[in-house]
Design an enzyme around this catalytic site. Sequence first.
Site, PDB file in Angstrom:
ATOM      1  N   ASN A  62       0.027  -1.460  -0.100  1.00  0.00           N
ATOM      2  CA  ASN A  62      -0.150  -0.359  -0.586  1.00  0.00           C
ATOM      3  C   ASN A  62       0.873   1.537   0.381  1.00  0.00           C
ATOM      4  OD1 ASN A  62      -2.420   1.856   0.966  1.00  0.00           O
ATOM      5  ND2 ASN A  62      -1.226   2.473   2.798  1.00  0.00           N
ATOM      6  N   LYS A 111       0.931   3.515 -11.097  1.00  0.00           N
ATOM      7  CA  LYS A 111      -0.575   3.069 -11.356  1.00  0.00           C
ATOM      8  C   LYS A 111      -0.509   1.937 -12.226  1.00  0.00           C
ATOM      9  CE  LYS A 111      -0.638   4.242  -6.716  1.00  0.00           C
ATOM     10  NZ  LYS A 111       0.039   3.387  -5.324  1.00  0.00           N
ATOM     11  N   TYR A 147       3.297   9.442 -11.182  1.00  0.00           N
ATOM     12  CA  TYR A 147       2.041   8.479 -10.539  1.00  0.00           C
ATOM     13  C   TYR A 147       1.395   8.011 -10.988  1.00  0.00           C
ATOM     14  CZ  TYR A 147      -1.866   8.217  -7.023  1.00  0.00           C
ATOM     15  OH  TYR A 147      -2.163   7.517  -5.497  1.00  0.00           O
TER      16      TYR A 147
HETATM   17  P1  NAD Z   1      -0.602   8.925   2.825  1.00  0.00           P
HETATM   18  O1  NAD Z   1      -0.204   9.943   2.203  1.00  0.00           O
HETATM   19  O2  NAD Z   1      -1.670   9.501   3.651  1.00  0.00           O
HETATM   20  O3  NAD Z   1      -0.125   7.427   3.324  1.00  0.00           O
HETATM   21  C1  NAD Z   1       1.162   6.412   2.582  1.00  0.00           C
HETATM   22  C2  NAD Z   1       1.403   5.919   3.256  1.00  0.00           C
HETATM   23  O4  NAD Z   1       3.034   5.354   2.787  1.00  0.00           O
HETATM   24  C3  NAD Z   1       2.021   6.143   4.574  1.00  0.00           C
HETATM   25  O5  NAD Z   1       2.232   4.659   6.066  1.00  0.00           O
HETATM   26  C4  NAD Z   1       3.407   6.150   4.357  1.00  0.00           C
HETATM   27  O6  NAD Z   1       4.587   6.010   5.733  1.00  0.00           O
HETATM   28  C5  NAD Z   1       4.182   5.949   3.281  1.00  0.00           C
HETATM   29  N1  NAD Z   1       5.439   5.348   2.358  1.00  0.00           N
HETATM   30  C6  NAD Z   1       5.348   7.067   1.981  1.00  0.00           C
HETATM   31  N2  NAD Z   1       6.530   6.317   1.748  1.00  0.00           N
HETATM   32  C7  NAD Z   1       7.343   5.878   2.071  1.00  0.00           C
HETATM   33  C8  NAD Z   1       8.480   4.674   1.835  1.00  0.00           C
HETATM   34  N3  NAD Z   1       9.561   5.653   0.964  1.00  0.00           N
HETATM   35  N4  NAD Z   1       8.364   3.839   2.687  1.00  0.00           N
HETATM   36  C9  NAD Z   1       7.842   3.354   3.387  1.00  0.00           C
HETATM   37  N5  NAD Z   1       6.042   3.413   3.790  1.00  0.00           N
HETATM   38  C10 NAD Z   1       5.466   5.232   2.575  1.00  0.00           C
HETATM   39  O7  NAD Z   1      -1.306   8.043   1.689  1.00  0.00           O
HETATM   40  P2  NAD Z   1      -3.153   7.287   0.792  1.00  0.00           P
HETATM   41  O8  NAD Z   1      -4.006   8.329   0.593  1.00  0.00           O
HETATM   42  O9  NAD Z   1      -3.119   6.555   2.949  1.00  0.00           O
HETATM   43  O10 NAD Z   1      -2.302   6.428   0.023  1.00  0.00           O
HETATM   44  C11 NAD Z   1      -1.964   4.954   0.395  1.00  0.00           C
HETATM   45  C12 NAD Z   1      -2.054   4.545  -1.069  1.00  0.00           C
HETATM   46  O11 NAD Z   1      -3.273   4.870  -1.955  1.00  0.00           O
HETATM   47  C13 NAD Z   1      -0.868   4.942  -2.171  1.00  0.00           C
HETATM   48  O12 NAD Z   1      -0.378   3.554  -2.832  1.00  0.00           O
HETATM   49  C14 NAD Z   1      -1.604   5.980  -2.721  1.00  0.00           C
HETATM   50  O13 NAD Z   1      -1.201   6.034  -4.665  1.00  0.00           O
HETATM   51  C15 NAD Z   1      -3.310   5.174  -3.093  1.00  0.00           C
HETATM   52  N6  NAD Z   1      -4.225   5.686  -3.422  1.00  0.00           N
HETATM   53  C16 NAD Z   1      -4.800   6.959  -2.820  1.00  0.00           C
HETATM   54  C17 NAD Z   1      -5.776   7.792  -2.761  1.00  0.00           C
HETATM   55  C18 NAD Z   1      -6.084   8.994  -2.616  1.00  0.00           C
HETATM   56  O14 NAD Z   1      -7.182   9.625  -2.813  1.00  0.00           O
HETATM   57  N7  NAD Z   1      -5.779   9.054  -1.333  1.00  0.00           N
HETATM   58  C19 NAD Z   1      -6.298   7.812  -3.932  1.00  0.00           C
HETATM   59  C20 NAD Z   1      -6.321   6.625  -4.499  1.00  0.00           C
HETATM   60  C21 NAD Z   1      -4.463   5.888  -4.226  1.00  0.00           C
END
Ligand code: NAD
Length: 248
Positions: free
Chosen positions: A91, A160, A156
């Site tokens: 994730n 994906k 990005y």
């Molecule tokens: P967030 O920024 O709240 O959390 C991201 C997580 O990834 C955090 O726990 C962070 O510690 C971890 N992370 C980031 N860089 C890291 C690294 N170098 N090593 C280890 N861990 C790392 O974001 P989120 O929205 O919870 O995103 C989680 C996933 O969901 C991501 O893959 C993101 O692309 C995907 N996503 C999010 C959305 C959205 O709208 N929030 C939409 C589609 C997909």
Amino acid sequence: MRLSNKVAIITGGTRGIGYAIAEAFLREGAAVVITGSRQETAERAAQQLRDAMPEARVSGIWPDLGSLASVREAFQSVVETYGRIDILVNNAGVSEATAFENYTEEIFDRVMDINVKGIFTASKAATEYMIPQGSGVILNTSSMVSFGGAGAGIAYPTSKYAVNGFTVTLARELGPKGIRVNAVAPGITETDMIRALPKELMEPKIGRIPLRRFGQPEEIANAFVFLASDEGSYITGEVLRVDGLSSN
Ligand code: NAD
């Protein structure tokens, strides 16, 4: 208790969608290990989960997801503590909305390193236990941008689309070994990643989403529970959209 006796590792479990997945998995009876980029954030999030759910078996690790050696070492410690790895949720992810003219090689490499190479290293390390077990589930966090692209931030959506390719291909390769591989593609979900973006940019998007709201992390986590559990036992190679039908 759809995940009782299962051991799950969730990368990027310290906040946002990953944290919600950790909460949901714990509620379903799994033991959960969350990975964070730093010891402090990983341990703090694990403690927060233990405070909320005193019965929870949860701990934190902080491997460098860009390094297979580092991930292997961390996953070995998980197996020493919990005995096995049943579920891996890839994730962790970063997003970078810089315009193409200003996009640098460093930004491109950083996004690809976490979003793509990170799922390779973690899947590689986890399957070293899952293949001999003859069972396992790998779930990847994709995104709605993996279907329609995005208006900026080239690496990005590129990363994906790669997640989806990785998912389908690994599902084909590891199906005969009893391992299912799926992805969840969230739409805009209310986490720090989204709160960091300007309000003027985000608010107009709501009107273009048929369900007229952004998703909540818990709603994304529900899809992960379903795919991780035996309810998803005949589903592999799927990218499940959880996006209110998206806005792009
Ligand atoms: P967030 O920024 O709240 O959390 C991201 C997580 O990834 C955090 O726990 C962070 O510690 C971890 N992370 C980031 N860089 C890291 C690294 N170098 N090593 C280890 N861990 C790392 O974001 P989120 O929205 O919870 O995103 C989680 C996933 O969901 C991501 O893959 C993101 O692309 C995907 N996503 C999010 C959305 C959205 O709208 N929030 C939409 C589609 C997909």
